[in-house]
Structure formats: C-alpha cells, structure tokens
Write a protein that holds these residues in place. Structure first.
Motif, PDB file in Angstrom:
ATOM      1  N   GLU A  46      20.765  86.075  17.981  1.00  0.00           N
ATOM      2  CA  GLU A  46      21.847  85.656  17.077  1.00  0.00           C
ATOM      3  C   GLU A  46      23.035  85.113  17.882  1.00  0.00           C
ATOM      4  N   GLU A  47      23.345  85.833  18.970  1.00  0.00           N
ATOM      5  CA  GLU A  47      24.479  85.438  19.810  1.00  0.00           C
ATOM      6  C   GLU A  47      24.270  84.019  20.369  1.00  0.00           C
ATOM      7  N   LYS A  48      23.083  83.785  20.879  1.00  0.00           N
ATOM      8  CA  LYS A  48      22.780  82.469  21.473  1.00  0.00           C
ATOM      9  C   LYS A  48      22.766  81.377  20.398  1.00  0.00           C
ATOM     10  N   GLN A  49      22.303  81.741  19.206  1.00  0.00           N
ATOM     11  CA  GLN A  49      22.255  80.745  18.122  1.00  0.00           C
ATOM     12  C   GLN A  49      23.667  80.357  17.688  1.00  0.00           C
ATOM     13  N   ILE A  50      24.547  81.345  17.630  1.00  0.00           N
ATOM     14  CA  ILE A  50      25.938  81.041  17.231  1.00  0.00           C
ATOM     15  C   ILE A  50      26.579  80.132  18.285  1.00  0.00           C
ATOM     16  N   GLU A  51      26.370  80.492  19.536  1.00  0.00           N
ATOM     17  CA  GLU A  51      26.954  79.707  20.642  1.00  0.00           C
ATOM     18  C   GLU A  51      26.388  78.272  20.636  1.00  0.00           C
ATOM     19  N   ALA A  52      25.066  78.157  20.471  1.00  0.00           N
ATOM     20  CA  ALA A  52      24.434  76.828  20.497  1.00  0.00           C
ATOM     21  C   ALA A  52      24.816  76.016  19.259  1.00  0.00           C
ATOM     22  N   GLY A  53      24.994  76.695  18.131  1.00  0.00           N
ATOM     23  CA  GLY A  53      25.426  76.004  16.912  1.00  0.00           C
ATOM     24  C   GLY A  53      26.814  75.412  17.106  1.00  0.00           C
ATOM     25  N   ARG A  54      27.691  76.192  17.754  1.00  0.00           N
ATOM     26  CA  ARG A  54      29.059  75.687  18.037  1.00  0.00           C
ATOM     27  C   ARG A  54      28.984  74.479  18.958  1.00  0.00           C
ATOM     28  N   GLU A  55      28.135  74.592  19.967  1.00  0.00           N
ATOM     29  CA  GLU A  55      28.012  73.499  20.943  1.00  0.00           C
ATOM     30  C   GLU A  55      27.523  72.217  20.237  1.00  0.00           C
ATOM     31  N   PHE A  56      26.575  72.374  19.325  1.00  0.00           N
ATOM     32  CA  PHE A  56      26.035  71.199  18.630  1.00  0.00           C
ATOM     33  C   PHE A  56      27.121  70.556  17.752  1.00  0.00           C
ATOM     34  N   HIS A  57      27.872  71.419  17.045  1.00  0.00           N
ATOM     35  CA  HIS A  57      28.979  70.893  16.220  1.00  0.00           C
ATOM     36  C   HIS A  57      30.006  70.162  17.084  1.00  0.00           C
ATOM     37  N   THR A  58      30.355  70.778  18.225  1.00  0.00           N
ATOM     38  CA  THR A  58      31.361  70.168  19.111  1.00  0.00           C
ATOM     39  C   THR A  58      30.864  68.810  19.610  1.00  0.00           C
ATOM     40  N   SER A  59      29.566  68.742  19.851  1.00  0.00           N
ATOM     41  CA  SER A  59      29.009  67.491  20.337  1.00  0.00           C
ATOM     42  C   SER A  59      29.077  66.392  19.269  1.00  0.00           C
ATOM     43  N   ILE A  60      28.810  66.779  18.026  1.00  0.00           N
ATOM     44  CA  ILE A  60      28.928  65.806  16.928  1.00  0.00           C
ATOM     45  C   ILE A  60      30.387  65.348  16.809  1.00  0.00           C
ATOM     46  N   GLU A  61      31.306  66.313  16.939  1.00  0.00           N
ATOM     47  CA  GLU A  61      32.730  65.943  16.856  1.00  0.00           C
ATOM     48  C   GLU A  61      33.105  64.975  17.980  1.00  0.00           C
ATOM     49  N   GLY A  62      32.523  65.195  19.149  1.00  0.00           N
ATOM     50  CA  GLY A  62      32.776  64.301  20.292  1.00  0.00           C
ATOM     51  C   GLY A  62      32.313  62.886  19.991  1.00  0.00           C
ATOM     52  N   LEU A  63      31.180  62.781  19.319  1.00  0.00           N
ATOM     53  CA  LEU A  63      30.664  61.451  18.960  1.00  0.00           C
ATOM     54  C   LEU A  63      31.590  60.786  17.942  1.00  0.00           C
ATOM     55  N   VAL A  64      32.025  61.580  16.968  1.00  0.00           N
ATOM     56  CA  VAL A  64      32.930  61.032  15.952  1.00  0.00           C
ATOM     57  C   VAL A  64      34.229  60.538  16.619  1.00  0.00           C
ATOM     58  N   SER A  65      34.729  61.299  17.592  1.00  0.00           N
ATOM     59  CA  SER A  65      35.955  60.857  18.297  1.00  0.00           C
ATOM     60  C   SER A  65      35.724  59.517  18.990  1.00  0.00           C
ATOM     61  N   LEU A  66      34.532  59.352  19.556  1.00  0.00           N
ATOM     62  CA  LEU A  66      34.236  58.077  20.229  1.00  0.00           C
ATOM     63  C   LEU A  66      34.107  56.939  19.216  1.00  0.00           C
ATOM     64  N   PHE A  67      33.564  57.238  18.028  1.00  0.00           N
ATOM     65  CA  PHE A  67      33.511  56.218  16.959  1.00  0.00           C
ATOM     66  C   PHE A  67      34.937  55.823  16.554  1.00  0.00           C
ATOM     67  N   GLU A  68      35.784  56.850  16.402  1.00  0.00           N
ATOM     68  CA  GLU A  68      37.176  56.570  15.977  1.00  0.00           C
ATOM     69  C   GLU A  68      37.911  55.754  17.031  1.00  0.00           C
ATOM     70  N   ARG A  69      37.625  56.078  18.283  1.00  0.00           N
ATOM     71  CA  ARG A  69      38.281  55.335  19.368  1.00  0.00           C
ATOM     72  C   ARG A  69      37.877  53.857  19.332  1.00  0.00           C
ATOM     73  N   ALA A  70      36.580  53.598  19.163  1.00  0.00           N
ATOM     74  CA  ALA A  70      36.110  52.202  19.131  1.00  0.00           C
ATOM     75  C   ALA A  70      36.724  51.469  17.940  1.00  0.00           C
ATOM     76  N   GLU A  71      36.772  52.173  16.828  1.00  0.00           N
ATOM     77  CA  GLU A  71      37.332  51.559  15.620  1.00  0.00           C
ATOM     78  C   GLU A  71      38.809  51.196  15.837  1.00  0.00           C
ATOM     79  N   ARG A  72      39.531  52.151  16.465  1.00  0.00           N
ATOM     80  CA  ARG A  72      40.963  51.946  16.714  1.00  0.00           C
ATOM     81  C   ARG A  72      41.172  50.811  17.718  1.00  0.00           C
ATOM     82  N   GLU A  73      40.466  50.885  18.835  1.00  0.00           N
ATOM     83  CA  GLU A  73      40.739  49.928  19.916  1.00  0.00           C
ATOM     84  C   GLU A  73      40.170  48.536  19.638  1.00  0.00           C
ATOM     85  N   ILE A  74      39.071  48.479  18.903  1.00  0.00           N
ATOM     86  CA  ILE A  74      38.423  47.180  18.715  1.00  0.00           C
ATOM     87  C   ILE A  74      38.834  46.514  17.406  1.00  0.00           C
TER      88      ILE A  74
END
Ligand code: GSH
Length: 296
Positions: free
Chosen positions: A156-184
């Motif tokens: 359970e502990e590892k699943q919670i940690e890995a779930g957070r990591e996956f969410h953070t990674s998706i958020e990182g991608l969204v930030s990069l999408f927002e950056r491209a949208e803003r800059e381009i």
C-alpha cells in the motif's frame, strides 16, 4: 498490508491478437508492403509508432509477434527482441530499425519527403519544435517509468508513493504544455494567421479546437489510455479532473488514428494483470523497474 494480494492474481495471460478497432486496422494492413511493422497488441511502445504511421499516411504491413518468445524474425529487426521493429523489405538483405522514439523520428523524416505530413510544428520555428520535443522527453524519462512503477508497486505504501509520482509526472507534462502555449501562441511574434494556425496544429490537441495530434500527444497517449483502464482497475487511480485536462484527454482518445489502434478494454486488463501482481519474469521493462535500472 498488501493491497494487491497475490491471492487476487487470476493468472491471466497477455493477449496475442488485437481486438476491436485495432483488429479492423490490422486486417486493413495485412498485405505485403515495403515496410513491415512488427508489433504486439498490448504494447504502448508499438501503439505510438502505429499511430504515427496512420497519421503520417505511410504504407505498412502490420505483423503481430510475441516479443516474449522472441522469434528469429523479430531478433533480426530488433536486437533485444523488443517490439516495435521495422523491416524494410525492398533491401536484400532487408534493413531494419527498432526503438519506438527512433522509429518516430524516422517516420517523420520519411513523411517530409513523401506524404508531406508532419506531427511537429513547422521546421521554420525551431524553438516550437524544441518545446514539443521537451514534452516528449518528459514523457519518456518521467511519465513512462512512473506508469510501470505504479502498476508494479505491491505494498500500500509503495502504491501511494508511486501514485503520487505518476500524478506529479502528469502535472509536469501539463506545465510543459502550458509553457509552449504561452511562449509560442500567447506571446505573438508570428508573421500572420497562417503561421499561427500551423503552430497551433503543431502543439496538438492540448490547444482547444485543435483536432490533430502532436508529437508529444502521440508519444504519451498509449500510457494515459492504459492508465485510464488498467491503473483505474488495479490501483483505484483517478485521472486529474479539470476541464482543460479532460478536454485534452477526450480529444486524444477520440482521435481517429488513435482509436484505430486501440483494442478492447478487456485485452488491456488481461494483458496487464501480470504487471499488477508483479509476476516474476513479466518483461524486460518490469525487471528493469524492479531492479531500479533504466528501461530497455
Ligand atoms: N525502448 C523500447 C521498449 C520496447 C518494449 O519494451 N517493448 C516490450 C513490449 S511493450 C517488449 O518487446 N517486451 C519484450 C520483453 O520484455 O522481452 C522502445 O521504445 O521501443
């Protein structure tokens, strides 16, 4: 406490034939062509390449192989026996390429001199292309390994940690999408509406109103699709909510080329059970994750 107790493992095997829309596409690409795509129905690395073939309009024959049995014909095109692989049949002996990201680059280059299609922003805007490639780099180095760590996590502990990591990674991608949208798109600097429109197209379906997938959309869609089906089922995962995010996912999953390469949900549920229970010898990717090494 073990959430995914081994008791729940019903021992389902991975599928060896596409189903649903993907099977229709396989049948439409059964005759010999200059390029043979060696694929496996459940594989997300294959799906990204397959979607690129469809969008870029490059002819191919789809050939299903079992990468865990590593037949010689696969080893001849892909030294580690990993799918996807391409065989170029017009050469004697045939030439070949492997590695999904390398194949994507190859298809983009081939299309530029044949079908004239592209999934990158126009070459005249090297910076926009760089930003889209940055998104894809994030997918490959962060989101993809995070997906496997999550599906393979057993306690359970590892699943919670890995779930957070996956969410953070998706958020990182969204930030990069927002950056491209803003800059381009938002900062201007384009010569006119025509250039702006081709840049919008190159930034993909993150941009509301766009219907064409970008390089990063194609790179990431197979894992998000499997996340929606498999992580939801085996890990109780919830996709980020938010109107903008849901709109993007909807456009991604409904894209005709993406849908044309999707099998039925059951195929993914069955094929990923071995990952969800972290069965020994599941795959080279699974072993690399368990041993903390980079993916093959
Ligand atoms: N880095 C490779 C990874 C491909 C890969 O891992 N494919 C899996 C199927 S999803 C495979 O062929 N596995 C066979 C094995 O693990 O022996 C790529 O991007 O093409």
């Amino acid at each position: 406490m073990s959430v995914a107790s081994k008791k729940g493992d019903s021992g389902k095997a991975y599928h060896t034939e596409c189903t649903g829309d993907a099977l229709v596409t396989v049948k439409a690409h059964a005759k010999d062509e200059d390029i043979t795509l060696f694929g496996s129905c459940f594989c997300p690395f294959v799906q990204r390449v397959w979607v690129a073939f469809e969008i870029l309009g490059i002819s191919y024959k789809y050939h299903e192989v079992d990468p865990y049995k590593k037949p010689k014909e696969l080893l001849d095109v892909s030294p580690k026996g990993l799918v996807p692989g391409l065989r170029f049949n017009r050469y004697s002996p045939p030439r070949s390429l492997n590695e999904s990201t390398v194949i994507m680059e190859f298809l983009e280059d081939l299309a530029s001199t044949t079908t004239q299609r592209s999934i990158l922003p126009p070459i005249a805007n090297a910076y926009a292309r760089g930003l889209v490639r940055l998104q894809a780099d994030h997918v490959n180095r962060s989101l993809v390994p995070a997906f496997y760590r999550y599906i393979q996590a057993q306690t359970e502990e590892k699943q919670i940690e890995a779930g957070r990591e996956f969410h953070t990674s998706i958020e990182g991608l969204v930030s990069l999408f927002e950056r491209a949208e803003r800059e381009i798109l938002a900062l201007g600097g384009t010569s006119g509406e025509g250039e702006l429109e081709s840049l919008r197209r190159g930034l993909g379906v993150w941009i509301p109103g766009q219907t064409e997938l970008s390089w990063a959309d194609v790179m990431t869609a197979p894992w998000l699709y499997r996340a929606k089906i498999v992580l939801t089922h085996y890990r109780g995962f919830q996709m980020p909510h938010g109107e903008r995010f849901s709109g993007w996912l909807g456009r991604l999953f409904e894209h005709p080329a993406f849908k044309a390469t999707c099998s039925s949900e059951q195929l993914y549920l069955d094929s990923y059970e071995r990952y969800a229970y972290n069965r020994p010898n599941t795959s080279m990717v699974a072993t690399a994750i368990n041993e903390g090494r980079v993916l093959p």
